[in-house]
Scaffold this motif. Structure first.
Motif, short mmCIF file in Angstrom:
data_model
loop_
_atom_site.label_atom_id
_atom_site.label_comp_id
_atom_site.label_asym_id
_atom_site.label_seq_id
_atom_site.Cartn_x
_atom_site.Cartn_y
_atom_site.Cartn_z
N UNK A 18 0.72 -1.25 0.13
CA UNK A 18 0.16 0.08 0.07
C UNK A 18 0.84 1.24 -0.18
N UNK A 19 1.78 1.14 -0.89
CA UNK A 19 3.01 2.30 -1.00
C UNK A 19 3.78 2.68 0.32
N UNK A 20 3.74 1.76 1.28
CA UNK A 20 4.76 1.82 2.50
C UNK A 20 5.83 1.00 2.31
N UNK A 21 6.98 1.20 2.47
CA UNK A 21 8.00 0.35 2.64
C UNK A 21 8.49 0.14 4.10
N UNK A 22 9.34 -0.74 4.51
CA UNK A 22 9.86 -1.16 5.77
C UNK A 22 10.50 -0.12 6.42
N UNK A 23 11.37 0.67 5.36
CA UNK A 23 12.08 1.82 6.05
C UNK A 23 11.30 3.11 6.22
N UNK A 24 10.13 2.90 5.61
CA UNK A 24 9.16 4.05 5.99
C UNK A 24 8.64 4.07 7.63
N UNK A 25 8.08 2.84 7.74
CA UNK A 25 7.38 2.72 9.06
C UNK A 25 7.47 1.44 9.45
N UNK A 26 8.47 0.63 9.82
CA UNK A 26 8.60 -0.85 10.13
C UNK A 26 7.36 -1.40 10.60
N UNK A 27 6.70 -0.73 11.78
CA UNK A 27 5.77 -1.30 12.53
C UNK A 27 4.55 -1.48 11.72
N UNK A 28 4.29 -0.29 11.10
CA UNK A 28 3.11 -0.41 10.17
C UNK A 28 3.29 -1.44 8.99
N UNK A 29 4.28 -1.50 8.35
CA UNK A 29 4.61 -2.17 7.16
C UNK A 29 4.33 -3.77 7.70
N UNK A 30 4.92 -4.07 8.75
CA UNK A 30 4.96 -5.45 9.39
C UNK A 30 3.54 -5.76 9.77
N UNK A 31 2.71 -4.92 10.34
CA UNK A 31 1.39 -5.26 10.90
C UNK A 31 0.41 -5.51 9.69
N UNK A 32 0.80 -5.21 8.47
CA UNK A 32 -0.10 -5.46 7.14
C UNK A 32 0.22 -7.03 6.55
N UNK A 33 1.08 -7.50 7.27
CA UNK A 33 1.47 -8.83 6.87
C UNK A 33 1.27 -9.97 7.74
N UNK A 34 0.51 -11.25 7.22
CA UNK A 34 0.45 -12.43 7.97
C UNK A 34 1.25 -13.40 7.31
N UNK A 35 1.97 -14.23 7.87
CA UNK A 35 3.19 -14.98 7.18
C UNK A 35 2.85 -16.57 7.70
N UNK A 36 2.89 -17.37 6.66
CA UNK A 36 2.85 -18.84 7.01
C UNK A 36 3.99 -19.40 6.24
N UNK A 37 4.92 -19.68 7.14
CA UNK A 37 6.31 -20.35 6.64
C UNK A 37 6.21 -21.76 6.22
N UNK A 38 7.10 -22.34 5.35
CA UNK A 38 7.41 -23.72 5.04
C UNK A 38 7.42 -24.51 6.02
N UNK A 39 8.18 -24.06 7.00
CA UNK A 39 8.66 -24.97 8.02
C UNK A 39 8.04 -24.18 9.50
N UNK A 40 7.10 -24.64 10.11
CA UNK A 40 6.25 -23.99 11.23
C UNK A 40 7.19 -23.36 12.16
N UNK A 41 7.05 -22.03 12.61
CA UNK A 41 7.78 -21.20 13.71
C UNK A 41 7.03 -21.56 15.01
N UNK A 42 7.43 -22.18 16.00
CA UNK A 42 6.64 -22.33 17.21
C UNK A 42 7.71 -22.26 18.40
N UNK A 43 7.37 -21.66 19.53
CA UNK A 43 8.06 -21.59 20.79
C UNK A 43 7.86 -22.83 21.51
N UNK A 44 8.81 -23.53 22.06
CA UNK A 44 8.66 -24.63 22.77
C UNK A 44 8.03 -24.35 24.03
N UNK A 45 8.20 -23.12 24.57
CA UNK A 45 7.75 -23.25 25.88
C UNK A 45 6.27 -22.53 25.88
N UNK A 46 5.57 -22.37 24.97
CA UNK A 46 4.15 -21.80 24.94
C UNK A 46 3.09 -22.83 24.40
#
Length: 246
Positions: free
Chosen positions: A62-90
């Motif tokens: 939406x016209x925003x780069x990660x260098x413009x506003x890292x928090x706003x940029x990343x809040x727009x993304x949901x990521x499903x990786x090939x190898x699940x990323x999980x926390x063993x203590x949660x």
């Protein structure tokens, strides 16, 4: 326009993997990222989600780069990786609550959505279990649930079908279609080409770190000079060309 990649050069070392990659993903569109192993698909996705910084070129949502506003940029993304990323203590419940906090979601509304997804993927009885001990398919389902409780503008999905049973694949495709109807954009890397052929709106074929061609299935067939050619046939043609060049 949601995602726009313009003349992207990048990689993991001084020698670039990507050599001027340009394409976009429109609102409400599912684009399949297709290519042989090692040609730059995952590298492209890692630049989109902000794990890698470009040598040159830009990636914007939406016209925003990660260098413009890292928090706003990343809040727009949901990521499903090939190898699940999980926390063993949660626990599973704590993974969902962590996602809710990270995205600043309304707690009750997010949990309402999460419970529907957990029931869909038959995880609703496992809230106090530790997902790190789940099977590959169940771990993948945890990633899917966490991604789809968000209000992301762009879903970045890397090889989502590996390890999923046919029912879960169908459920995931339903979720993708629902998000498309709400205007979200999806970029998906996959080798399950028969499924991609049926569900993707457009395709981007990456070869040797460059966009070899892009378009709808009909447009790709025209560019390959065969109106009956399947996506799998195109992939095999790329593989044979790669073998001849070695």
């Amino acid at each position: 326009m949601s995602l726009k990649i313009d003349k992207l050069v990048g990689g993991y070392s001084r020698t670039p993997v990507l050599k001027g990659v340009s394409f976009d993903v429109a609102d409400g569109e599912l684009v399949g990222l297709i290519g042989l192993n090692g040609t730059g698909k995952s590298t492209t996705l890692n630049h989109v989600i902000g794990l890698l910084q470009p040598f040159s070129g830009t990636v914007t949502i939406d016209g925003i780069s990660i260098n413009d506003d890292v928090k706003k940029y990343k809040s727009k993304i949901a990521y499903i990786p090939e190898v699940p990323i999980l926390y063993k203590e949660l626990t599973l419940k704590e993974h969902i609550e962590t996602t809710i906090m990270a995205y600043g979601l309304d707690y009750d509304a997010a949990w309402n959505k999460a419970m529907k997804l957990l029931k869909k993927f038959r995880l609703d009885k496992k809230l106090n279990w530790f997902p790190i001990n789940f099977s590959k398919g169940m771990r993948q389902k945890v990633m899917i649930v966490c991604a789809f409780i968000t209000d992301a503008k762009l879903f970045v999905i890397d090889e989502p079908f590996l390890g999923l049973d046919p029912v879960a694949v169908n459920d995931l495709l339903d979720l993708i279609n629902q998000q498309k109807s709400r205007g979200s954009s999806i970029i998906m890397s996959t080798h399950v080409l028969d499924t991609a052929e049926r569900f993707c709106d457009r395709f981007v074929l990456i070869h040797d770190g460059q966009v070899k061609t892009e378009g709808t299935l009909e447009q790709l067939r025209s560019q390959f000079g065969n109106k009956e050619m399947s996506l799998n046939d195109m992939y095999l043609k790329l593989a044979r060309e790669e073998g001849q060049n070695e």
